[in-house]
Scaffold this active site. Structure first.
Site, PDB file in Angstrom:
ATOM      1  N   CYS A 129      12.772  -8.107  12.155  1.00 37.00           N
ATOM      2  CA  CYS A 129      13.397  -8.946  11.134  1.00 37.00           C
ATOM      3  C   CYS A 129      12.385  -9.097   9.995  1.00 37.00           C
ATOM      4  CB  CYS A 129      13.763 -10.292  11.752  1.00 37.00           C
ATOM      5  SG  CYS A 129      14.721 -11.341  10.678  1.00 37.00           S
ATOM      6  N   CYS A 150       0.806  -1.227   0.000  1.00 38.82           N
ATOM      7  CA  CYS A 150       0.000   0.000   0.000  1.00 38.82           C
ATOM      8  C   CYS A 150       0.839   1.277   0.000  1.00 38.82           C
ATOM      9  CB  CYS A 150      -0.946   0.007   1.196  1.00 38.82           C
ATOM     10  SG  CYS A 150      -0.113   0.201   2.789  1.00 38.82           S
TER      11      CYS A 150
END
Length: 155
Positions: A144, A76
């Protein structure tokens, strides 16, 4: 069929289609049909971002990205992470010690017989990766992330 029955049937059909339970329960500003997600994402991006998969370590060019700029959600385009918070964790995935304020949401992940914190884009729900408690100061966190979930925009 009453409203509750319709909702159950819709959720059951989505689960059979492989839609992660977390994406069914949440409502996001940016929504797309499964067909729209498949059309805009590569197979790997779709697997990671919409099915909570993981890319192989050391395969993302963003792991070695060192320029100033912002990392955006590939789903997005919401800015998620500032390059100033990026560091080399040695894990093979782009790692950050914090997200931009209000950019991400988390949920518990109990897959693989361990408890982890999963991180998603707060605007479209795309899976980004996991957060661990072994990062550097000042937060002690390691976000991560899968590089395929991100787009880098240099400053």
């Amino acid at each position: 069929m009453n409203r509750r029955g319709l909702l159950k049937a819709t959720c059951a059909a989505a689960l059979l289609a492989g839609v992660p339970r977390a994406l069914l329960a949440a409502s996001f500003e940016v929504t797309r049909s499964d067909a729209e997600w498949r059309a805009m994402l590569s197979d790997l991006e779709y697997s990671v971002m919409r099915r909570e998969g993981t890319e192989r370590p050391f395969t993302s060019p963003l792991n070695d990205e060192k320029r100033a700029g912002l990392f955006h959600c590939r789903g997005c385009d919401l800015p998620l992470y500032d390059a100033a918070a990026k560091y080399d964790s040695g894990t093979g995935w782009p790692s950050f010690w914090q997200a931009l304020p209000g950019a991400v949401q988390t949920k518990r992940d109990r897959k693989f017989l361990m408890l982890r914190t999963e991180v998603h884009c707060r605007r479209c729900g795309s899976h980004l990766g996991h957060i661990f408690d072994d990062g550097p100061k000042p937060t002690g966190k390691r976000h991560c992330l899968n590089g395929v979930s991100l787009r880098f925009e240099p400053a």
